[in-house]
Design an enzyme around this catalytic site. Structure first.
Site, PDB file in Angstrom:
ATOM      1  N   ASP A 193      43.445  41.864  57.348  1.00 19.32           N
ATOM      2  CA  ASP A 193      43.110  40.519  57.836  1.00 19.32           C
ATOM      3  C   ASP A 193      42.813  39.594  56.649  1.00 19.32           C
ATOM      4  O   ASP A 193      43.317  38.464  56.590  1.00 19.32           O
ATOM      5  CB  ASP A 193      41.899  40.622  58.775  1.00 19.32           C
ATOM      6  N   LYS A 197      44.949  36.080  55.258  1.00 21.35           N
ATOM      7  CA  LYS A 197      44.312  34.803  54.903  1.00 21.35           C
ATOM      8  C   LYS A 197      44.623  34.447  53.443  1.00 21.35           C
ATOM      9  O   LYS A 197      44.904  33.292  53.119  1.00 21.35           O
ATOM     10  CB  LYS A 197      42.799  34.905  55.134  1.00 21.35           C
TER      11      LYS A 197
HETATM   12  N1  HSE Z   1      38.392  39.537  62.450  1.00 21.05           N
HETATM   13  C1  HSE Z   1      38.268  38.340  61.694  1.00 21.05           C
HETATM   14  C2  HSE Z   1      37.096  38.491  60.747  1.00 21.05           C
HETATM   15  C3  HSE Z   1      38.070  37.165  62.600  1.00 21.05           C
HETATM   16  O1  HSE Z   1      36.305  39.401  60.945  1.00 21.05           O
HETATM   17  O2  HSE Z   1      36.990  37.711  59.802  1.00 21.05           O
HETATM   18  C4  HSE Z   1      38.133  35.841  61.938  1.00 21.05           C
HETATM   19  O3  HSE Z   1      39.391  35.612  61.351  1.00 21.05           O
END
Ligand code: HSE
Length: 399
Positions: A193, A197
């Site tokens: 994740d 980003k």
């Molecule tokens: N799963 C992501 C986090 C959610 O924990 O940052 C926000 O993008």
């Protein structure tokens, strides 16, 4: 002149509901929800039935809808929705980082071809307005680095494990219950994740279109009590950091756990907060902090994008036009901590220099210098019995 926008929403989970409430409470915004498309017909929902539809056409084919808010989970279904919306001349707001990172080039082309914007501030660090800042404020400054904590769930887990001695599993369950974690939490824990980003940020900071598969990520799943004990003894915390740094015409990017000491701004970033450090040639060192996960913080970023659309804002992808010869590179030296129980798992020849060695019956570790290009192909990377952490000054030679 600002516009009155009619919204069609896909998804009514944590972010969809957060956005709806934020929208309700914000009187100044010129936007109203026409329809919300959801998957499961029998779920109890906190709004009157007339808002909901199960047919995507009710939004995508509806000429009244001028903005599609894509807030679903599945990145490929999301891309289908988003590309159809753009082709139909509807602006899009999304918080789907994997979808944006995986399809950055196609999204860029679709926007150009159909002359309609897609905004995704909520996809990076939720409430921290990092994308628009990189686009607009750091328009011409010579950025040298953007790095920080880009994932709320893992930061929440690490905080609870360090400060409250909770177990990893217990802290992860809490992060899930609070709506911070992804449906598949290995995306959070494995650093994926944060990497999605980072890939989006690499575009808006440095103008690079990057395939997420080409960016290295190492998660927090192998962190053991021993690693935490060592961190405490040395006065560190462990944070999962996403890093990007421009060195000449090369950009080095990675997601990796890092020991941070109290001199680092990231030391005090706790729970679901994210923190972003931006370094520029003239602006020098700056730090942004804010909630990085959860319905309201993400909803607030989505709302800000909706508001930006009322005055026709779009990303211009300025950096992609400013640079021509930048490339992703893994040619730098890093200092890492490597913990293992079985020495046969490790090849010391991978290291340029060993700085510290510790041997006990159950745990051993090495702190040493290694080239990043060597590290990415090291045989121990995939072993669950080994853990790697970047030292607090582990990339200092490149500042
Ligand atoms: N799963 C992501 C986090 C959610 O924990 O940052 C926000 O993008």
């Amino acid at each position: 002149m600002s516009k009155n926008l009619k919204l069609g929403i896909f998804g009514f989970g944590v972010v969809g509901q957060g956005l709806y409430h934020v929208l309700e409470e914000t009187k100044g915004i010129k936007a109203e929800v026409l329809k919300i498309c959801v998957k499961h017909p029998n779920k109890k929902r906190p709004l009157p039935e007339r808002y909901f539809t199960f047919q995507k056409e009710d939004i995508l084919e509806n000429p009244e809808v001028d903005v599609v808010l894509e807030l679903i989970d599945d990145p490929e279904a999301a891309f289908q929705i988003v590309s159809t919306a753009l082709k139909k001349g509807k602006a899009v707001v999304t918080a789907n980082k994997k979808m944006v990172a995986d399809h950055m080039t196609e999204l860029y082309d679709l926007q150009k071809k159909y002359n309609v914007p897609i905004l995704y501030e909520g996809a990076c660090c939720a409430s921290i307005p990092i994308i628009r800042n990189l686009e607009e404020y750091y328009d011409n400054d010579l950025l040298s680095a953007v790095e920080g904590i880009f994932n709320g769930s893992t930061n929440y887990i690490l905080t609870k494990v360090f400060a409250e001695q909770k177990s990893f599993g217990e802290a992860l369950t809490e992060a899930q219950e609070l709506g911070y974690a992804e449906t598949d939490p290995t995306l959070d824990v494995g650093g994926f994740d944060a990497k999605y980003k980072l890939c989006i940020i690499l575009n808006h900071a440095f103008g690079l279109f990057v395939n997420p598969d080409d960016v290295f990520n190492y998660g927090i799943q192998n962190i053991s009590e021993f690693d935490i004990k060592i961190a405490r003894e040395k006065g560190y915390k462990i944070k999962l950091v996403a890093k990007s740094r421009k060195i000449g015409n090369r950009v080095v990017a990675m997601v990796i756990p890092k020991f941070v000491n109290e001199k680092s701004e990231l030391f005090k970033v706790e729970n679901e907060y994210n923190g972003v450090i931006v370094e520029g040639a003239f602006s020098e060192h700056q730090f942004f902090i804010g909630k990085g996960a959860g319905g309201y913080p993400t909803g607030s970023a989505v709302l800000s994008d909706i508001s930006a659309l009322t005055y026709n804002y779009k990303y211009e992808y300025k950096k992609t036009k400013q640079v021509s010869n930048l490339e992703l590179s893994s040619d730098i030296e890093l200092t890492i901590y490597l913990r293992f129980d079985d020495p046969s798992l490790i090849d010391k020849d991978d290291f340029i220099k060993i700085l510290e060695e510790y041997k006990a019956l159950e745990n051993q570790y090495i702190i040493g210098k290694i080239n990043f290009s060597k590290l990415v192909s090291a045989k121990w990377l995939s072993s669950p019995k080994v853990n790697m952490i970047l030292m607090h000054n582990g990339d200092e030679n490149h500042r």
